[in-house]
Design a protein around this motif. Structure first.
Motif, mmCIF file in Angstrom:
data_model
loop_
_atom_site.group_PDB
_atom_site.id
_atom_site.type_symbol
_atom_site.label_atom_id
_atom_site.label_comp_id
_atom_site.label_asym_id
_atom_site.label_seq_id
_atom_site.Cartn_x
_atom_site.Cartn_y
_atom_site.Cartn_z
ATOM 1 N N ALA A 61 0.815 -1.219 0.000
ATOM 2 C CA ALA A 61 0.000 0.000 0.000
ATOM 3 C C ALA A 61 0.848 1.269 0.000
ATOM 4 O O ALA A 61 0.304 2.376 0.103
ATOM 5 N N ASN A 62 2.174 1.099 -0.095
ATOM 6 C CA ASN A 62 3.087 2.253 -0.102
ATOM 7 C C ASN A 62 2.910 3.131 1.134
ATOM 8 O O ASN A 62 2.896 4.366 1.051
ATOM 9 N N MET A 63 2.763 2.468 2.276
ATOM 10 C CA MET A 63 2.592 3.208 3.526
ATOM 11 C C MET A 63 3.875 3.960 3.878
ATOM 12 O O MET A 63 4.986 3.485 3.611
ATOM 13 N N PRO A 64 3.753 5.131 4.503
ATOM 14 C CA PRO A 64 4.936 5.825 5.025
ATOM 15 C C PRO A 64 5.480 5.078 6.232
ATOM 16 O O PRO A 64 4.869 4.097 6.682
ATOM 17 N N PRO A 65 6.624 5.491 6.786
ATOM 18 C CA PRO A 65 7.154 4.806 7.976
ATOM 19 C C PRO A 65 6.128 4.756 9.107
ATOM 20 O O PRO A 65 5.680 5.791 9.601
ATOM 21 N N VAL A 66 5.747 3.559 9.491
ATOM 22 C CA VAL A 66 4.700 3.325 10.482
ATOM 23 C C VAL A 66 5.348 2.972 11.812
ATOM 24 O O VAL A 66 6.343 2.241 11.856
ATOM 25 N N TYR A 67 4.791 3.465 12.905
ATOM 26 C CA TYR A 67 5.319 3.158 14.227
ATOM 27 C C TYR A 67 4.624 1.938 14.823
ATOM 28 O O TYR A 67 3.391 1.806 14.765
ATOM 29 N N GLY A 68 5.451 1.064 15.418
ATOM 30 C CA GLY A 68 4.971 -0.048 16.221
ATOM 31 C C GLY A 68 5.490 0.115 17.637
ATOM 32 O O GLY A 68 6.674 0.404 17.842
ATOM 33 N N PHE A 69 4.633 -0.084 18.625
ATOM 34 C CA PHE A 69 4.971 0.198 20.020
ATOM 35 C C PHE A 69 5.221 -1.112 20.761
ATOM 36 O O PHE A 69 4.379 -2.014 20.777
ATOM 37 N N VAL A 70 6.398 -1.187 21.385
ATOM 38 C CA VAL A 70 6.988 -2.442 21.854
ATOM 39 C C VAL A 70 6.774 -2.649 23.345
ATOM 40 O O VAL A 70 6.944 -1.725 24.149
ATOM 41 N N ASN A 71 6.427 -3.888 23.707
ATOM 42 C CA ASN A 71 6.488 -4.377 25.089
ATOM 43 C C ASN A 71 7.609 -5.401 25.171
ATOM 44 O O ASN A 71 7.470 -6.532 24.704
ATOM 45 N N GLY A 72 8.730 -5.020 25.760
ATOM 46 C CA GLY A 72 9.885 -5.899 25.783
ATOM 47 C C GLY A 72 9.679 -7.209 26.512
ATOM 48 O O GLY A 72 10.355 -8.197 26.222
ATOM 49 N N VAL A 73 8.736 -7.243 27.454
ATOM 50 C CA VAL A 73 8.497 -8.468 28.202
ATOM 51 C C VAL A 73 8.145 -9.624 27.276
ATOM 52 O O VAL A 73 8.424 -10.799 27.589
ATOM 53 N N GLN A 74 7.539 -9.327 26.121
ATOM 54 C CA GLN A 74 7.155 -10.396 25.203
ATOM 55 C C GLN A 74 8.367 -11.142 24.651
ATOM 56 O O GLN A 74 8.257 -12.315 24.261
#
Length: 305
Positions: A61-74
């Motif tokens: 879809a030619n998305m711009p840079p998308v943010y993903g929010f991390v939970n390190g415990v996983q």
């Protein structure tokens, strides 16, 4: 043709109907919570495969840079999920902080919550040292249960250079992931089809709901920040979800671009006076009647039991 449910929002009916006929393209910034592992894992799937599906759909879809929010415990709970973070970064997408353990600020002390946030930072440094990872998504969207806690938190965030990833669009996508896993286990393709149609219906009606509030507040659309989760059903549905938003006239932007809008000023700079960072909060602050949220067409919790 864009459908609306004008009767649902009595006080905002004219706004909803006018939105439906608007030809102006509107903007959404996709954001993803709970990397690298969200909800139960359906039989035959892996976290890495889910990540690949999400990445492929967004790249297509030619998305711009998308943010993903991390939970390190996983990464401790599911070590095999770790490549998902590397794949995400290799695809050109960004990472942000969702605290280490997905801690709820409203039910925790501020000191404990800040420690949990900081515990997550080495993981972000490891995978994302060359980009701006100082974006925060509050777990449970909980920003403090008292004015004093919220004020002290904002001072902390300002000192530590954090920006808040607000949420101005969300249709509760996470609610479909557990029913989907149950239906996969039962091989119930008929109910999975119902899940698919209800998911898209919920996204569509929620978009109309958010646009109605923005129109009532400002007379125009703000750029919306959409909350999503990296679940298996979300990965399955993402190509169709992206098409739905495009068909409704939306284009896709990054969260930094979206939050350049004045609506998000106090989220971008926590040293500024605190202002509502949700449309519902802005409606309440302005003394405007808050519309009822769209109702789900299915009882998701009852499916494939």
């Amino acid at each position: 043709m864009i459908r609306t449910r004008c009767s649902v929002f009595i006080s905002l009916s004219l706004a909803v109907c006018s939105i439906a006929t608007s030809a102006k393209a509107q903007q959404i910034a996709f954001t993803w919570d709970d990397l690298p592992a969200h909800s139960v894992l359906p039989q035959g799937e892996t976290r890495v495969e889910i990540g690949h599906q999400l990445i492929e759909a967004m790249k297509d879809a030619n998305m711009p840079p998308v943010y993903g929010f991390v939970n390190g415990v996983q990464l401790e709970r599911e070590p095999a999920s770790a490549p998902m973070l590397k794949d995400w970064r290799d695809a050109g997408f960004q990472l942000g902080n969702h605290t280490w353990s997905h801690m709820n600020l409203n039910t925790s002390s501020l000191a404990d919550w800040e420690a949990d946030l900081e515990k997550n930072e080495p993981t972000l440094e490891q995978y994302s040292a060359d980009s701006d990872w100082h974006w925060l998504r509050f777990p449970f969207l909980a920003e403090g249960d008292t004015p004093a806690k919220r004020a002290d938190l904002r001072k902390y965030l300002a000192v530590h250079g954090y920006k808040i990833a607000s949420v101005t669009m969300s249709f509760g996508d996470y609610m479909w992931n557990e029913p989907y896993a149950r239906c996969v286990a039962k091989n119930d393709t008929a109910v999975i089809a119902q899940l698919e149609s209800s998911y898209l219906e919920a996204a569509s009606t929620d978009a109309d709901f958010r646009r109605a509030m923005s129109k009532a507040l400002y007379g125009h659309d703000i750029p919306y920040v959409l909350l999503m989760h990296v679940g298996a059903f979300d990965a399955r549905m993402l190509p169709r979800l992206l098409k739905l938003y495009r068909d409704k006239g939306f284009t896709f932007i990054s969260i930094p671009d979206a939050e350049n809008d004045p609506f998000y000023a106090s989220a971008i700079d926590p040293s500024l006076p605190d202002q509502p960072d949700s449309l519902e909060g802005a409606m309440q602050a302005r003394g405007l009647p808050r519309p009822s949220r769209p109702k789900l067409s299915l009882d998701l919790n009852a499916l494939c039991r």
